[in-house]
Enzyme design. Structure first.
Site, short mmCIF file in Angstrom:
data_model
loop_
_atom_site.label_atom_id
_atom_site.label_comp_id
_atom_site.label_asym_id
_atom_site.label_seq_id
_atom_site.Cartn_x
_atom_site.Cartn_y
_atom_site.Cartn_z
N ASP A 120 0.78 -0.84 0.18
CA ASP A 120 -0.63 0.23 -0.36
C ASP A 120 0.98 0.60 0.06
OD1 ASP A 120 -1.79 1.81 0.10
OD2 ASP A 120 -3.29 0.23 1.50
N GLU B 208 -10.90 6.49 4.71
CA GLU B 208 -9.49 5.72 4.63
C GLU B 208 -9.49 6.58 6.75
OE1 GLU B 208 -6.07 5.33 3.18
OE2 GLU B 208 -6.72 5.53 0.91
#
Ligand code: BGC
Length: 576
Positions: free
Chosen positions: A270, A457
């Site tokens: 990521d 997020e």
């Protein structure tokens, strides 16, 4: 499982035999299309993939996006070995980085539809619109199992149910990639491996303390489904597992995912995974490609090269990573067909695609209450008042990852709002009273559209400390409801949210209550169900909490013995 094509493996052997270490590390490197990197980085083979997410757009329209990626691809093809680039995008509910694309309900809404055929179709359209804007890889689907609705990414996941997520994961991978990865498909990514939605207190990137057995039983099955369907990539998660960052977790990435489950695609890190999670340890754990973004490029490249030279990372590990990347590039037919297809451009946001997205909106709606058959509404009602800023704003109705990473409160191209849909179907007067300040006690009904403002997020996390709950409506939104209830007007509430919210009182005060999740660009689909052109079909993908106490987190070792008694159970949903 991705078939091991012998011819492809032979081609990879010949390439690997002539690649330098720099070229190998290049394949393992992903940067942004506008990254500040040396002029000749692509043409010297130092880049294997390009990502687009938030940030400067690749162009002003689809043709110019394609032109940008074509010119980057030409540079790669002109390098010594001519290995094509992978272009990846965060298309998580449609090609949501492109203004004018078809935007589907977020996965939580798709989970509510229970319709795997529809999810497959939606993924197919996302793949096509992503290809039409120049990509061959999407970072979707998220197959997390959210344990706690305080997590800011609940809406990116299909459901709290492992079984439902498993079937949705299968359908999504099939829709994106087809029966096998080839030049007509796009590579999908199952993410975030593993434990993203099951951290303590629902903290993004926090620590998951579930037992290994629970991880295997509850979190792993959707990955099994995705791998069995041939998913091309898996993204490592920001969270830790019992204190060890997942990026550096060799046990789960290599031993479990690659070796025992037989995953032979790419494990991608990521964002800035290398600088955040232990540098070369992540490569040793089994990460094959790194998002070396936002200034990480030189540090990653140099760090990995010296790691190999000083024996910290084995040549065999590098070869395995490169083999996995090349395998996908060959499978996608990129060596023969490296460029985007201009004939796809007219399909972006086409009526045909929007019709499927509208069907998904209709089927995602969950009717939680319908007192004395308030719904369906009669189209001939004399006066309908529509309340709330969410009623006429396609940005608000779409949530995060919509045009912008964090979403926005702005309308975007080609979308229809909920109000547009109501106006299209109602035959009487429709008044928009955005902040409930108007004097409309004579209205036949008030449709009050309220909910969360967009987030993505960690920005969507709530609290972080166990008792910092805020999973309720804002005071403003509660006032909209109270104002109309106090006027004696019938009230239909449409909740726009990325997760169930504590709305026990509001449900109680309403005549009808609809959970609409984050429907995306086709807000008109909501009106079609409110007016009875279609029946309600959606069933809850999460149990619905009665009180803030219920957010202490689901499952867990003692969960099923606890006193958790939701307001509505998983699977609840009324029909006409
Ligand atoms: C997110 C991923 C996303 C990646 C690339 C990360 O911050 O966790 O889901 O795919 O960024 O944009």
């Amino acid at each position: 499982m991705i078939s091991k094509d012998i011819k492809i493996e032979e081609k990879i052997d010949s390439l690997l035999a002539i690649m330098t270490l720099d070229e190998k590390i290049g394949q393992m490197t992903q940067v942004r299309h506008f990254e500040e990197i040396p002029e000749d980085a692509i043409s010297s083979g130092a880049i294997g993939s390009i990502i687009h997410t938030e940030g400067p757009l690749p162009g002003s329209n689809a043709a110019s996006w394609q032109a940008t990626f074509t010119s980057l691809q030409k540079k790669a093809l002109a390098s010594r070995l001519g290995i094509p680039l992978l272009f990846g995008v965060d298309a998580v509910h449609g090609q949501n980085t492109y203004d004018g694309a078809t935007i589907f309900p977020h996965n939580i809404g798709l989970g509510a539809t229970r319709n795997t055929k529809l999810v497959e179709k939606a993924a197919g359209i996302t793949a096509l619109e992503s290809k039409a804007t120049g990509f061959n890889w999407v970072f979707s689907p998220c197959v997390a199992i959210p344990y706690n609705e305080k997590w800011g990414r609940v809406y990116e996941a299909f459901s709290e149910s492992t079984e439902l997520t498993e079937s949705m994961a299968r359908a999504s991978v099939l829709g994106h990639q087809g029966r096998r990865l080839d030049q007509n498909s796009i590579m999908a990514t199952a993410k975030h491996f593993i434990g993203d939605g099951a951290t303590d207190n629902g903290v993004e990137g926090g620590d998951c303390t579930l037992s290994q057995q629970e991880v295997r039983e509850r979190l792993l099955p959707p990955y099994h489904a995705a791998v069995d369907r041939g998913v091309g990539a898996v993204m490592a998660s920001f969270n830790s597992m019992a204190g060890l960052p997942m990026h550096a977790n060799k046990y789960w990435i290599t031993d479990v995912l690659k070796e025992s489950m037989g995953f032979n695609g790419i494990v991608v890190s990521d964002w800035k995974g290398y600088s955040r999670f232990g540098e070369n340890e992540i490569i040793n754990a089994g990460i094959d490609m790194v998002m070396a973004v936002d200034g990480d490029f030189e540090m990653y490249r140099g760090g990995l090269k010296s790691g190999v030279e000083n024996g910290q990372v084995s040549q065999a590990r590098i070869d395995d990573a490169v083999r996995r990347i090349l395998r996908q590039k060959y499978s996608l037919g990129l060596f023969e067909n490296p460029f985007p297809d201009a004939t796809l451009i007219p399909k972006i946001g086409s009526d045909e695609h929007r019709e499927v997205a509208k069907q998904a909106v209709r089927e995602s709606l969950v009717l939680l209450k319908n007192k004395k058959k308030t719904l369906p509404l009669d189209k001939n009602l004399g006066k309908i008042v529509v309340v709330g800023e969410h009623a006429d704003n396609s940005g608000l109705q779409s949530g995060g990852w919509s045009i912008h990473w964090q979403g926005s409160a702005e309308n975007y191209s080609g979308s229809t709002t909920i109000l547009n849909g109501i106006k299209r179907l109602a035959k009487g007067e429709v008044i928009y009273d955005m902040d409930a300040s108007g004097d409309h006690k004579d209205a036949d009904v008030a449709i009050i559209v309220i909910g969360e403002t967009p987030y993505a997020e960690l920005f969507g996390d709530i609290g972080g400390e166990i008792d910092a709950y805020q999973l309720t409506l804002t005071e403003n939104h509660k006032n909209y409801i109270n104002t109309y209830v106090n006027k004696g007007v019938k009230v239909v509430i449409v909740l726009i949210s990325g997760r169930p919210l504590v709305t026990t009182e509001e449900i109680d005060r309403s005549d009808a209550f609809v959970a609409a999740w984050l429907p995306g660009s086709e807000g008109g689909g909501i009106a079609e169900v409110l007016f009875g052109e279609y029946n309600f079909k959606g069933k809850l993908p999460h149990s619905w909490p009665r009180s803030e106490e219920d957010y202490k987190g689901k499952f867990g070792p003692n969960f099923w013995d606890s006193t958790y008694a939701p307001l509505f159970p998983f699977g609840y949903g009324l029909e006409y």
